[in-house]
Design a protein around this motif. Structure first.
Motif, PDB file in Angstrom:
ATOM      1  N   MET A   1       0.765  -1.296  -0.030  1.00  0.00           N
ATOM      2  CA  MET A   1       0.157   0.014   0.081  1.00  0.00           C
ATOM      3  C   MET A   1       0.995   1.177  -0.023  1.00  0.00           C
ATOM      4  N   ASN A   2       0.638   2.315  -0.745  1.00  0.00           N
ATOM      5  CA  ASN A   2       1.428   3.447  -0.791  1.00  0.00           C
ATOM      6  C   ASN A   2       0.556   4.654   0.044  1.00  0.00           C
ATOM      7  N   ILE A   3       1.212   5.003   0.846  1.00  0.00           N
ATOM      8  CA  ILE A   3       0.638   5.885   1.889  1.00  0.00           C
ATOM      9  C   ILE A   3       1.304   7.125   2.180  1.00  0.00           C
ATOM     10  N   LEU A   4       0.699   8.216   2.185  1.00  0.00           N
ATOM     11  CA  LEU A   4       1.393   9.659   2.237  1.00  0.00           C
ATOM     12  C   LEU A   4       0.995  10.068   3.807  1.00  0.00           C
ATOM     13  N   PHE A   5       1.669  10.200   4.621  1.00  0.00           N
ATOM     14  CA  PHE A   5       1.200  10.929   5.748  1.00  0.00           C
ATOM     15  C   PHE A   5       1.587  12.257   5.744  1.00  0.00           C
ATOM     16  N   THR A   6       0.579  13.264   6.366  1.00  0.00           N
ATOM     17  CA  THR A   6       1.026  14.497   6.246  1.00  0.00           C
ATOM     18  C   THR A   6       0.986  15.163   8.007  1.00  0.00           C
ATOM     19  N   ILE A   7       1.798  15.863   7.906  1.00  0.00           N
ATOM     20  CA  ILE A   7       1.818  16.711   9.369  1.00  0.00           C
ATOM     21  C   ILE A   7       1.875  18.199   8.895  1.00  0.00           C
ATOM     22  N   CYS A   8       0.940  18.870   9.559  1.00  0.00           N
ATOM     23  CA  CYS A   8       0.693  20.139   9.052  1.00  0.00           C
ATOM     24  C   CYS A   8       0.582  21.137  10.190  1.00  0.00           C
ATOM     25  N   GLY A   9       1.531  22.264  10.257  1.00  0.00           N
ATOM     26  CA  GLY A   9       1.319  23.229  11.299  1.00  0.00           C
ATOM     27  C   GLY A   9       1.750  24.535  10.972  1.00  0.00           C
ATOM     28  N   ARG A  10       0.794  25.506  11.039  1.00  0.00           N
ATOM     29  CA  ARG A  10       1.260  26.821  10.729  1.00  0.00           C
ATOM     30  C   ARG A  10       1.999  27.506  11.756  1.00  0.00           C
ATOM     31  N   ALA A  11       2.546  28.755  11.514  1.00  0.00           N
ATOM     32  CA  ALA A  11       3.264  29.625  12.499  1.00  0.00           C
ATOM     33  C   ALA A  11       2.213  30.369  13.187  1.00  0.00           C
ATOM     34  N   GLY A  12       2.576  30.347  14.494  1.00  0.00           N
ATOM     35  CA  GLY A  12       1.595  31.213  15.386  1.00  0.00           C
ATOM     36  C   GLY A  12       0.391  30.438  15.850  1.00  0.00           C
ATOM     37  N   SER A  13      -0.609  30.998  16.652  1.00  0.00           N
ATOM     38  CA  SER A  13      -1.801  30.369  17.032  1.00  0.00           C
ATOM     39  C   SER A  13      -2.456  31.376  18.022  1.00  0.00           C
ATOM     40  N   LYS A  14      -3.538  31.914  17.870  1.00  0.00           N
ATOM     41  CA  LYS A  14      -4.597  32.579  18.673  1.00  0.00           C
ATOM     42  C   LYS A  14      -4.819  32.099  19.936  1.00  0.00           C
ATOM     43  N   GLY A  15      -5.388  30.797  20.275  1.00  0.00           N
ATOM     44  CA  GLY A  15      -5.871  30.339  21.231  1.00  0.00           C
ATOM     45  C   GLY A  15      -4.852  29.887  22.124  1.00  0.00           C
ATOM     46  N   CYS A  16      -3.440  29.212  21.843  1.00  0.00           N
ATOM     47  CA  CYS A  16      -2.455  28.598  22.539  1.00  0.00           C
ATOM     48  C   CYS A  16      -1.070  29.047  21.639  1.00  0.00           C
ATOM     49  N   LYS A  17      -0.382  30.237  22.286  1.00  0.00           N
ATOM     50  CA  LYS A  17       0.577  30.855  21.607  1.00  0.00           C
ATOM     51  C   LYS A  17       1.666  29.811  21.202  1.00  0.00           C
ATOM     52  N   ASN A  18       2.118  29.672  19.815  1.00  0.00           N
ATOM     53  CA  ASN A  18       2.912  28.924  19.114  1.00  0.00           C
ATOM     54  C   ASN A  18       2.749  27.417  19.541  1.00  0.00           C
ATOM     55  N   LYS A  19       1.312  27.127  19.602  1.00  0.00           N
ATOM     56  CA  LYS A  19       1.198  25.868  19.932  1.00  0.00           C
ATOM     57  C   LYS A  19       1.906  24.426  19.236  1.00  0.00           C
ATOM     58  N   ASN A  20       2.188  24.660  17.952  1.00  0.00           N
ATOM     59  CA  ASN A  20       2.835  23.849  17.183  1.00  0.00           C
ATOM     60  C   ASN A  20       4.357  23.515  17.484  1.00  0.00           C
ATOM     61  N   ILE A  21       4.795  24.457  18.100  1.00  0.00           N
ATOM     62  CA  ILE A  21       6.384  24.152  18.622  1.00  0.00           C
ATOM     63  C   ILE A  21       6.281  24.229  20.104  1.00  0.00           C
ATOM     64  N   SER A  22       5.260  23.653  20.781  1.00  0.00           N
ATOM     65  CA  SER A  22       5.016  23.333  22.084  1.00  0.00           C
ATOM     66  C   SER A  22       5.580  22.228  22.510  1.00  0.00           C
ATOM     67  N   SER A  23       5.899  21.956  23.630  1.00  0.00           N
ATOM     68  CA  SER A  23       6.387  20.585  24.138  1.00  0.00           C
ATOM     69  C   SER A  23       5.442  19.982  25.035  1.00  0.00           C
ATOM     70  N   LEU A  24       5.316  18.545  25.190  1.00  0.00           N
ATOM     71  CA  LEU A  24       4.542  17.744  25.977  1.00  0.00           C
ATOM     72  C   LEU A  24       5.311  16.730  26.604  1.00  0.00           C
ATOM     73  N   HIS A  25       5.576  16.891  28.060  1.00  0.00           N
ATOM     74  CA  HIS A  25       6.335  15.829  28.908  1.00  0.00           C
ATOM     75  C   HIS A  25       7.657  15.905  28.345  1.00  0.00           C
ATOM     76  N   GLY A  26       8.255  17.293  27.955  1.00  0.00           N
ATOM     77  CA  GLY A  26       9.478  17.254  27.653  1.00  0.00           C
ATOM     78  C   GLY A  26       9.971  17.023  26.277  1.00  0.00           C
ATOM     79  N   VAL A  27       8.892  16.612  25.515  1.00  0.00           N
ATOM     80  CA  VAL A  27       8.995  16.474  24.154  1.00  0.00           C
ATOM     81  C   VAL A  27       8.366  17.314  22.995  1.00  0.00           C
ATOM     82  N   PRO A  28       8.901  17.701  21.931  1.00  0.00           N
ATOM     83  CA  PRO A  28       8.157  18.705  21.212  1.00  0.00           C
ATOM     84  C   PRO A  28       6.921  17.901  20.750  1.00  0.00           C
TER      85      PRO A  28
END
Length: 256
Positions: free
Chosen positions: A1-28
């Motif tokens: 099977m040929n699969i394309l995985f996409t990961i999408c994240g824009r710069a900035g965020s209104k609700g949670c500032k810079n959430k796409n570059i935030s970390s969880l449990h010490g990991v981005p």
């Protein structure tokens, strides 16, 4: 099977500032979908897996460039018209798919988007959505969801122009057990039929032929605010210690 995985994240965020570059449990946060893809790829060596990152964030691009889990992630710079808070995510996924297909000359059987801010996913969840997706060729899209805690036929209200409130969906149900099953999309995984992404998408994806895969209800939390991120931190600490499949993803993400 040929699969394309996409990961999408824009710069900035209104609700949670810079959430796409935030970390969880010490990991981005972005390392969690990459870790899950790495584990899926290892478990399914017969699948031809490609990965694309669509972003306009130099910081997010740098995080992905610096990780060592997967070294063949395709960079898809986000177009300006999609770099705002009102752009539909399906348009970003479609653009990623079309540009990767043009760049690589590959055809895909499925396009799976793994959301950065819904990181509590296991390899099993990816496998389940692919199994459902392949079970019915008529599906345009399959998404993950959890059983809803509230039901619009029973205990959800909406504001009316006259200042009063009424039930969202008219009904005469008197008990929770009587109402139709309702599910809450958790934005964690979407599987798209390439034919849909090749077409002119002229309505919301939920108006196409959709399938659904149910995930455990504790995996519902999406990060849309600073409080969500704090709550997710507490929840993740607990579940990563009690769910070996989440721990497996976390361990890979840690050793990036």
């Amino acid at each position: 099977m040929n699969i394309l995985f996409t990961i999408c994240g824009r710069a900035g965020s209104k609700g949670c500032k810079n959430k796409n570059i935030s970390s969880l449990h010490g990991v981005p946060l972005v390392y969690y979908p990459i870790a899950a893809i790495k584990l899926y790829r290892a478990a399914h060596p017969d699948d031809n897996v490609s990965i694309a990152l669509n972003t306009d964030s130099p910081e997010l691009q740098r995080l992905v460039d610096n990780q060592t889990m997967i070294d063949d992630i395709i960079s898809v710079p986000r177009k300006p018209e999609f770099a705002n808070s009102v752009a539909a995510k399906v348009d970003v996924i479609k653009d990623s798919y079309l540009r990767v297909k043009e760049k690589t000359g590959r055809n895909f059987d499925a396009v799976l988007d793994l959301d950065i801010t819904s990181p509590m996913r296991r390899v099993r969840d990816i496998e389940n959505i692919i199994a459902e997706f392949t079970s019915k060729p008529e599906y345009d899209v399959v998404y993950t969801a959890v059983p809803a805690r509230r039901n619009p036929y029973f205990n959800m209200a909406m504001a009316m122009p006259d200042g009063f409130y009424k039930k969202v969906c008219a009904s005469n149900f008197t008990a929770r057990q009587q109402v139709p099953a309702i599910f809450e999309l958790n934005a964690c995984i979407y599987a798209f039929r390439p034919a849909l992404l090749d077409s002119d998408i002229d309505r919301t994806i939920m108006e196409y032929k959709c399938g659904l895969v149910v995930m455990p209800d504790y995996l519902v939390l999406d990060i849309d605010s600073e409080d969500d991120l704090k709550m997710m931190e507490y929840l993740y600490r607990y579940h990563v210690e009690n769910d070996p499949e989440l721990k497996e993803v976390y361990d890979i993400a840690c050793n990036n």
